[in-house]
Design a protein around this motif. Structure first.
Motif, PDB file in Angstrom:
ATOM      1  N   GLY A 167       0.804  -1.212   0.000  1.00  0.00           N
ATOM      2  CA  GLY A 167       0.000   0.000   0.000  1.00  0.00           C
ATOM      3  C   GLY A 167       0.839   1.264   0.000  1.00  0.00           C
ATOM      4  O   GLY A 167       0.436   2.291  -0.565  1.00  0.00           O
ATOM      5  N   LEU A 168       2.016   1.201   0.608  1.00  0.00           N
ATOM      6  CA  LEU A 168       2.895   2.367   0.632  1.00  0.00           C
ATOM      7  C   LEU A 168       3.369   2.763  -0.762  1.00  0.00           C
ATOM      8  O   LEU A 168       3.668   3.931  -1.013  1.00  0.00           O
ATOM      9  CB  LEU A 168       4.111   2.099   1.520  1.00  0.00           C
ATOM     10  CG  LEU A 168       3.857   2.054   3.027  1.00  0.00           C
ATOM     11  CD1 LEU A 168       5.144   1.718   3.758  1.00  0.00           C
ATOM     12  CD2 LEU A 168       3.276   3.371   3.536  1.00  0.00           C
ATOM     13  N   ILE A 169       3.432   1.786  -1.659  1.00  0.00           N
ATOM     14  CA  ILE A 169       3.845   2.097  -3.032  1.00  0.00           C
ATOM     15  C   ILE A 169       2.816   3.014  -3.690  1.00  0.00           C
ATOM     16  O   ILE A 169       3.159   4.005  -4.331  1.00  0.00           O
ATOM     17  CB  ILE A 169       4.033   0.808  -3.843  1.00  0.00           C
ATOM     18  CG1 ILE A 169       5.135  -0.056  -3.223  1.00  0.00           C
ATOM     19  CG2 ILE A 169       4.362   1.129  -5.305  1.00  0.00           C
ATOM     20  CD1 ILE A 169       5.196  -1.462  -3.782  1.00  0.00           C
ATOM     21  N   LEU A 175       1.422  10.704  -3.742  1.00  0.00           N
ATOM     22  CA  LEU A 175       2.042  11.913  -3.200  1.00  0.00           C
ATOM     23  C   LEU A 175       2.937  12.571  -4.243  1.00  0.00           C
ATOM     24  O   LEU A 175       2.953  13.804  -4.385  1.00  0.00           O
ATOM     25  CB  LEU A 175       2.862  11.562  -1.957  1.00  0.00           C
ATOM     26  CG  LEU A 175       2.083  11.114  -0.721  1.00  0.00           C
ATOM     27  CD1 LEU A 175       3.047  10.616   0.363  1.00  0.00           C
ATOM     28  CD2 LEU A 175       1.215  12.240  -0.178  1.00  0.00           C
ATOM     29  N   ALA A 176       3.684  11.749  -4.982  1.00  0.00           N
ATOM     30  CA  ALA A 176       4.580  12.289  -6.004  1.00  0.00           C
ATOM     31  C   ALA A 176       3.806  13.094  -7.045  1.00  0.00           C
ATOM     32  O   ALA A 176       4.224  14.189  -7.445  1.00  0.00           O
ATOM     33  CB  ALA A 176       5.354  11.153  -6.672  1.00  0.00           C
ATOM     34  N   VAL A 177       2.676  12.550  -7.487  1.00  0.00           N
ATOM     35  CA  VAL A 177       1.880  13.224  -8.509  1.00  0.00           C
ATOM     36  C   VAL A 177       1.213  14.479  -7.954  1.00  0.00           C
ATOM     37  O   VAL A 177       1.262  15.563  -8.562  1.00  0.00           O
ATOM     38  CB  VAL A 177       0.820  12.262  -9.079  1.00  0.00           C
ATOM     39  CG1 VAL A 177      -0.139  13.002 -10.000  1.00  0.00           C
ATOM     40  CG2 VAL A 177       1.479  11.108  -9.828  1.00  0.00           C
ATOM     41  N   VAL A 185       9.097  15.955  -3.286  1.00  0.00           N
ATOM     42  CA  VAL A 185       9.342  14.671  -3.931  1.00  0.00           C
ATOM     43  C   VAL A 185       9.052  13.568  -2.929  1.00  0.00           C
ATOM     44  O   VAL A 185       9.283  13.720  -1.728  1.00  0.00           O
ATOM     45  CB  VAL A 185      10.781  14.553  -4.475  1.00  0.00           C
ATOM     46  CG1 VAL A 185      11.010  15.569  -5.583  1.00  0.00           C
ATOM     47  CG2 VAL A 185      11.821  14.711  -3.377  1.00  0.00           C
ATOM     48  N   ALA A 186       8.519  12.455  -3.431  1.00  0.00           N
ATOM     49  CA  ALA A 186       8.164  11.321  -2.571  1.00  0.00           C
ATOM     50  C   ALA A 186       8.674  10.040  -3.207  1.00  0.00           C
ATOM     51  O   ALA A 186       8.433   9.789  -4.396  1.00  0.00           O
ATOM     52  CB  ALA A 186       6.651  11.243  -2.386  1.00  0.00           C
ATOM     53  N   GLY A 241       8.331   9.409  -6.974  1.00  0.00           N
ATOM     54  CA  GLY A 241       7.376   8.343  -7.277  1.00  0.00           C
ATOM     55  C   GLY A 241       8.006   6.975  -7.462  1.00  0.00           C
ATOM     56  O   GLY A 241       7.345   6.046  -7.929  1.00  0.00           O
ATOM     57  N   GLN A 242       9.265   6.821  -7.067  1.00  0.00           N
ATOM     58  CA  GLN A 242       9.990   5.588  -7.339  1.00  0.00           C
ATOM     59  C   GLN A 242      10.081   4.688  -6.099  1.00  0.00           C
ATOM     60  O   GLN A 242      10.087   5.166  -4.972  1.00  0.00           O
ATOM     61  CB  GLN A 242      11.406   5.908  -7.828  1.00  0.00           C
ATOM     62  CG  GLN A 242      11.449   6.809  -9.037  1.00  0.00           C
ATOM     63  CD  GLN A 242      10.678   6.248 -10.213  1.00  0.00           C
ATOM     64  OE1 GLN A 242      10.927   5.117 -10.643  1.00  0.00           O
ATOM     65  NE2 GLN A 242       9.741   7.031 -10.755  1.00  0.00           N
ATOM     66  N   THR A 243      10.205   3.387  -6.357  1.00  0.00           N
ATOM     67  CA  THR A 243      10.524   2.425  -5.306  1.00  0.00           C
ATOM     68  C   THR A 243      11.907   1.868  -5.599  1.00  0.00           C
ATOM     69  O   THR A 243      12.141   1.290  -6.657  1.00  0.00           O
ATOM     70  CB  THR A 243       9.497   1.282  -5.256  1.00  0.00           C
ATOM     71  OG1 THR A 243       8.212   1.817  -4.905  1.00  0.00           O
ATOM     72  CG2 THR A 243       9.903   0.242  -4.209  1.00  0.00           C
ATOM     73  N   VAL A 244      12.816   2.072  -4.667  1.00  0.00           N
ATOM     74  CA  VAL A 244      14.206   1.643  -4.821  1.00  0.00           C
ATOM     75  C   VAL A 244      14.444   0.441  -3.912  1.00  0.00           C
ATOM     76  O   VAL A 244      14.148   0.478  -2.716  1.00  0.00           O
ATOM     77  CB  VAL A 244      15.175   2.786  -4.469  1.00  0.00           C
ATOM     78  CG1 VAL A 244      16.619   2.317  -4.557  1.00  0.00           C
ATOM     79  CG2 VAL A 244      14.937   3.976  -5.392  1.00  0.00           C
ATOM     80  N   HIS A 245      14.978  -0.631  -4.477  1.00  0.00           N
ATOM     81  CA  HIS A 245      15.162  -1.881  -3.745  1.00  0.00           C
ATOM     82  C   HIS A 245      16.584  -2.011  -3.216  1.00  0.00           C
ATOM     83  O   HIS A 245      17.547  -1.790  -3.948  1.00  0.00           O
ATOM     84  CB  HIS A 245      14.818  -3.064  -4.649  1.00  0.00           C
ATOM     85  CG  HIS A 245      13.382  -3.098  -5.033  1.00  0.00           C
ATOM     86  ND1 HIS A 245      12.441  -3.786  -4.306  1.00  0.00           N
ATOM     87  CD2 HIS A 245      12.712  -2.479  -6.046  1.00  0.00           C
ATOM     88  CE1 HIS A 245      11.248  -3.615  -4.863  1.00  0.00           C
ATOM     89  NE2 HIS A 245      11.387  -2.818  -5.914  1.00  0.00           N
ATOM     90  N   VAL A 246      16.668  -2.361  -1.939  1.00  0.00           N
ATOM     91  CA  VAL A 246      17.955  -2.604  -1.283  1.00  0.00           C
ATOM     92  C   VAL A 246      17.868  -4.003  -0.679  1.00  0.00           C
ATOM     93  O   VAL A 246      17.698  -4.182   0.519  1.00  0.00           O
ATOM     94  CB  VAL A 246      18.246  -1.552  -0.200  1.00  0.00           C
ATOM     95  CG1 VAL A 246      19.711  -1.673   0.283  1.00  0.00           C
ATOM     96  CG2 VAL A 246      17.972  -0.153  -0.687  1.00  0.00           C
ATOM     97  N   SER A 247      17.938  -5.008  -1.545  1.00  0.00           N
ATOM     98  CA  SER A 247      17.666  -6.377  -1.104  1.00  0.00           C
ATOM     99  C   SER A 247      18.663  -7.387  -1.630  1.00  0.00           C
ATOM    100  O   SER A 247      18.392  -8.596  -1.626  1.00  0.00           O
ATOM    101  CB  SER A 247      16.251  -6.789  -1.531  1.00  0.00           C
ATOM    102  OG  SER A 247      16.139  -6.769  -2.948  1.00  0.00           O
ATOM    103  N   GLY A 248      19.800  -6.931  -2.093  1.00  0.00           N
ATOM    104  CA  GLY A 248      20.820  -7.850  -2.574  1.00  0.00           C
ATOM    105  C   GLY A 248      20.380  -8.666  -3.786  1.00  0.00           C
ATOM    106  O   GLY A 248      20.889  -9.752  -4.037  1.00  0.00           O
ATOM    107  N   GLY A 249      19.427  -8.117  -4.518  1.00  0.00           N
ATOM    108  CA  GLY A 249      18.955  -8.800  -5.718  1.00  0.00           C
ATOM    109  C   GLY A 249      17.831  -9.795  -5.485  1.00  0.00           C
ATOM    110  O   GLY A 249      17.483 -10.555  -6.402  1.00  0.00           O
TER     111      GLY A 249
END
Length: 253
Positions: A167-169, A175-177, A185-186, A241-249
């Motif tokens: 839901g946060l996505i 919010l970004a829009v 920026v969000a 508006g982006q989701t950035v992943h920090v999960s080692g792939g």
């Protein structure tokens, strides 16, 4: 090449929810190192968050301890009133507060489902709403929501957590829009398999619908915090508006 001072966030005020330990604590200290004054929030762990505030002050920045339940609108309004009185507004919000318990889906109660999603979603909504009001008044700001890899790959016994993080996505994109023309920026950061001592509400590391980090190890708290901090810097203002992943792939969109 980037040219900036060693304190690019000097004059900025940041709020980090759930700042008493792990990623929240690391982000609060990183923001202070970058020059920001920091509001460190916790629901109940006052001693821990007071210690974080002292670490912020030791870095030469101002710190405010904000105690309260982010699902309680009156408590959130009080916290933002304290921020206004201490600093006159807000520039950066990191919505980190969450609970991450585990429960088999068929045993999960509606109360447990609602409690988990209330912290993740209602808390983010209330803090983002009040934060955005102040950012608009100051001509702009940054909102970072802390998602999670479970929202993208699924997780055994964590349907409530994965749903809230998903839901946060949608909140982040909306919010970004909505605030693109008002200087805000969000973005969302989705950590996964971050090591270190886990909080009491986190439970064991969950079984997820993925083979695990392809790098063959868990991430470090500071590795996740670094990405969050980088998105708060002046040079990151063309990303929203982006989701950035920090999960080692673990997940590669």
């Amino acid at each position: 090449m980037l040219h900036r001072s060693d304190s690019p966030l000097t004059g900025k005020v940041a709020l980090v929810t759930g700042a008493s330990r792990r990623i929240g604590r690391a982000v609060a200290l990183g923001l202070a190192q970058a020059g920001a004054d920091v509001v460190v929030h916790a629901k109940s762990s006052r001693a821990e968050v007071e210690a974080v505030a002292e670490e912020v002050r030791a870095l030469g920045r101002k710190a405010l301890v904000a105690m309260g339940d982010v699902t309680d609108e009156a408590a959130v309004l009080r916290i933002f009133g304290e921020i206004d009185a201490a600093f006159g507004g807000l520039d950066i919000l990191v919505n980190n507060a969450a609970i991450r318990g585990q429960k088999p889906f068929l045993e999960m109660t509606l109360e447990e489902w609602r409690a988990t999603n209330s912290v993740i979603l209602d808390g983010a909504f209330l803090c983002a709403r009040e934060g955005a009001r102040r950012m608009v008044a100051r001509g702009g700001g940054t909102i970072i929501n802390l998602g999670g890899v479970s929202a993208h790959v699924g997780a055994k016994e964590r349907a409530h957590v994965a749903t809230g993080k998903a839901g946060l996505i949608g909140l982040t994109k909306s919010l970004a829009v909505e605030f693109a023309g008002r200087g805000i920026v969000a973005n969302c950061v989705a950590p996964g398999k971050i090591g270190g001592k886990r909080s009491a509400t986190a439970g064991a590391s969950p079984e997820m619908g993925s083979g695990g980090p392809i790098l063959g190890r868990e991430g470090e708290i500071d590795e996740a915090a670094f990405v969050i901090l980088s998105m708060c810097m002046p040079e990151a203002r063309f990303m929203t508006g982006q989701t950035v992943h920090v999960s080692g792939g673990m997940y590669m969109p």
